[in-house]
Design a protein around this motif. Structure first.
Motif, PDB file in Angstrom:
ATOM      1  N   UNK A 166       0.868 -12.783 -14.812  1.00 10.13           N
ATOM      2  CA  UNK A 166       0.959 -11.385 -14.416  1.00 10.13           C
ATOM      3  C   UNK A 166       1.052 -11.253 -12.899  1.00 10.13           C
ATOM      4  N   UNK A 167       2.194 -10.817 -12.383  1.00  8.69           N
ATOM      5  CA  UNK A 167       2.266 -10.486 -10.957  1.00  8.69           C
ATOM      6  C   UNK A 167       1.882  -9.006 -10.783  1.00  8.69           C
ATOM      7  N   UNK A 168       0.796  -8.762 -10.058  1.00  9.33           N
ATOM      8  CA  UNK A 168       0.314  -7.398  -9.853  1.00  9.33           C
ATOM      9  C   UNK A 168       0.475  -7.016  -8.377  1.00  9.33           C
ATOM     10  N   UNK A 169       1.230  -5.964  -8.145  1.00 12.29           N
ATOM     11  CA  UNK A 169       1.492  -5.494  -6.782  1.00 12.29           C
ATOM     12  C   UNK A 169       0.304  -4.677  -6.269  1.00 12.29           C
ATOM     13  N   UNK A 170      -0.018  -4.872  -4.974  1.00  7.99           N
ATOM     14  CA  UNK A 170      -1.066  -4.064  -4.337  1.00  7.99           C
ATOM     15  C   UNK A 170      -0.683  -3.777  -2.889  1.00  7.99           C
ATOM     16  N   UNK A 171      -1.204  -2.700  -2.370  1.00  4.26           N
ATOM     17  CA  UNK A 171      -0.884  -2.292  -1.002  1.00  4.26           C
ATOM     18  C   UNK A 171      -1.449  -3.291   0.000  1.00  4.26           C
ATOM     19  N   UNK A 172      -0.722  -3.447   1.095  1.00  4.79           N
ATOM     20  CA  UNK A 172      -1.154  -4.340   2.167  1.00  4.79           C
ATOM     21  C   UNK A 172      -1.898  -3.555   3.235  1.00  4.79           C
ATOM     22  N   UNK A 173      -2.868  -4.194   3.839  1.00  5.64           N
ATOM     23  CA  UNK A 173      -3.567  -3.600   4.971  1.00  5.64           C
ATOM     24  C   UNK A 173      -2.857  -3.933   6.279  1.00  5.64           C
ATOM     25  N   UNK A 174      -2.141  -5.057   6.290  1.00  2.69           N
ATOM     26  CA  UNK A 174      -1.432  -5.499   7.483  1.00  2.69           C
ATOM     27  C   UNK A 174      -0.180  -4.648   7.710  1.00  2.69           C
ATOM     28  N   UNK A 175       0.098  -4.338   8.957  1.00  3.48           N
ATOM     29  CA  UNK A 175       1.292  -3.570   9.309  1.00  3.48           C
ATOM     30  C   UNK A 175       2.564  -4.348   8.998  1.00  3.48           C
ATOM     31  N   UNK A 176       2.505  -5.657   9.148  1.00  8.53           N
ATOM     32  CA  UNK A 176       3.702  -6.481   9.014  1.00  8.53           C
ATOM     33  C   UNK A 176       4.091  -6.785   7.574  1.00  8.53           C
ATOM     34  N   UNK A 177       3.256  -6.436   6.614  1.00  7.05           N
ATOM     35  CA  UNK A 177       3.485  -6.779   5.213  1.00  7.05           C
ATOM     36  C   UNK A 177       3.780  -5.513   4.421  1.00  7.05           C
ATOM     37  N   UNK A 178       4.859  -5.544   3.633  1.00  5.51           N
ATOM     38  CA  UNK A 178       5.198  -4.379   2.803  1.00  5.51           C
ATOM     39  C   UNK A 178       4.139  -4.198   1.713  1.00  5.51           C
ATOM     40  N   UNK A 179       3.858  -5.257   0.964  1.00  4.35           N
ATOM     41  CA  UNK A 179       2.781  -5.258  -0.027  1.00  4.35           C
ATOM     42  C   UNK A 179       2.534  -6.690  -0.466  1.00  4.35           C
ATOM     43  N   UNK A 180       1.432  -6.896  -1.154  1.00  4.95           N
ATOM     44  CA  UNK A 180       1.073  -8.191  -1.714  1.00  4.95           C
ATOM     45  C   UNK A 180       1.333  -8.175  -3.212  1.00  4.95           C
ATOM     46  N   UNK A 181       1.594  -9.353  -3.761  1.00  2.00           N
ATOM     47  CA  UNK A 181       1.636  -9.528  -5.208  1.00  2.00           C
ATOM     48  C   UNK A 181       0.604 -10.593  -5.543  1.00  2.00           C
ATOM     49  N   UNK A 182      -0.338 -10.223  -6.422  1.00  2.00           N
ATOM     50  CA  UNK A 182      -1.372 -11.137  -6.892  1.00  2.00           C
ATOM     51  C   UNK A 182      -0.895 -11.749  -8.206  1.00  2.00           C
ATOM     52  N   UNK A 183      -0.905 -13.063  -8.282  1.00  2.00           N
ATOM     53  CA  UNK A 183      -0.391 -13.771  -9.447  1.00  2.00           C
ATOM     54  C   UNK A 183      -1.515 -14.512 -10.171  1.00  2.00           C
ATOM     55  N   UNK A 184      -1.670 -14.237 -11.461  1.00  2.00           N
ATOM     56  CA  UNK A 184      -2.619 -14.937 -12.312  1.00  2.00           C
ATOM     57  C   UNK A 184      -1.942 -15.213 -13.658  1.00  2.00           C
TER      58      UNK A 184
END
Length: 187
Positions: A166-184
């Motif tokens: 499952x790739x789950x998208x989440x918002x990034x706190x860093x300005x340089x990153x659009x968003x993170x994807x958490x993979x499990x």
């Protein structure tokens, strides 16, 4: 010419607050999950039309729309300059920074008048996605390269376990990153 442009872009010392992207990159991680433990993955980039056109004009010497032989070798050499910036790869393992052991450019080609780059990413140790979360993003901390996910998403899964991961998208706190994807992966 591109080496000069690349050096100028990467060497800019403007304050981050005033920075704006000079190069747009559509990016994606490709993860082959034939087991829930992975120790390598790939990344692909597609450079924006302006940057692609400039590079193609300089390195496709015979203007046949393909990078072949020495043309490709020269382009691969130029792309090594991104090693300094970790190829803008951002990774976390269970929320702790996780740095690839090795990244190398496997291929560069012209497709639809755009420059496409394919990279192999070797992890320092295998990550068991059944017990850990691998978080993936791209980001340029200097904000000169806008690293945006491709239309189909930041992470593309293939392999025997692709449907249970499952790739789950989440918002990034860093300005340089659009968003993170958490993979499990949970079988």
């Amino acid at each position: 010419m591109f080496r000069f442009i690349l050096a100028a872009i990467l060497g800019l010392t403007t304050l981050q607050a005033l920075a704006h992207p000079h190069v747009w990159v559509d990016s994606q991680y490709r993860v082959k999950v034939n087991s829930t433990s992975i120790d390598q993955l790939e990344a692909t980039w597609s450079l924006d039309l302006f940057t692609s056109t400039s590079l193609i004009a300089e390195y496709d010497i015979d203007a046949n729309g393909e990078l072949e032989g020495q043309e490709k070798l020269d382009m691969l050499e130029v792309l090594k300059s991104f090693e300094t910036y970790g190829y803008f790869i951002k990774m976390k393992r269970d929320s702790a920074d996780f740095v690839p052991d090795e990244v190398h450019v496997m291929d560069v080609r012209i497709r639809d008048q755009m420059l496409w780059i394919r990279m192999a990413i070797h992890l320092p140790e295998a990550v068991n996605l059944e017990t850990s979360t691998l978080s993936l993003a791209f980001g340029d901390d200097e904000l000169y390269f806008a690293m945006e996910p491709v239309e189909e998403g930041l992470v593309r899964l293939t392999g025997r376990y692709a449907e249970i991961c499952t790739p789950a998208e989440r918002e990034a706190e860093e300005t340089s990153v659009a968003f993170w994807v958490d993979l499990t992966c949970k079988p």
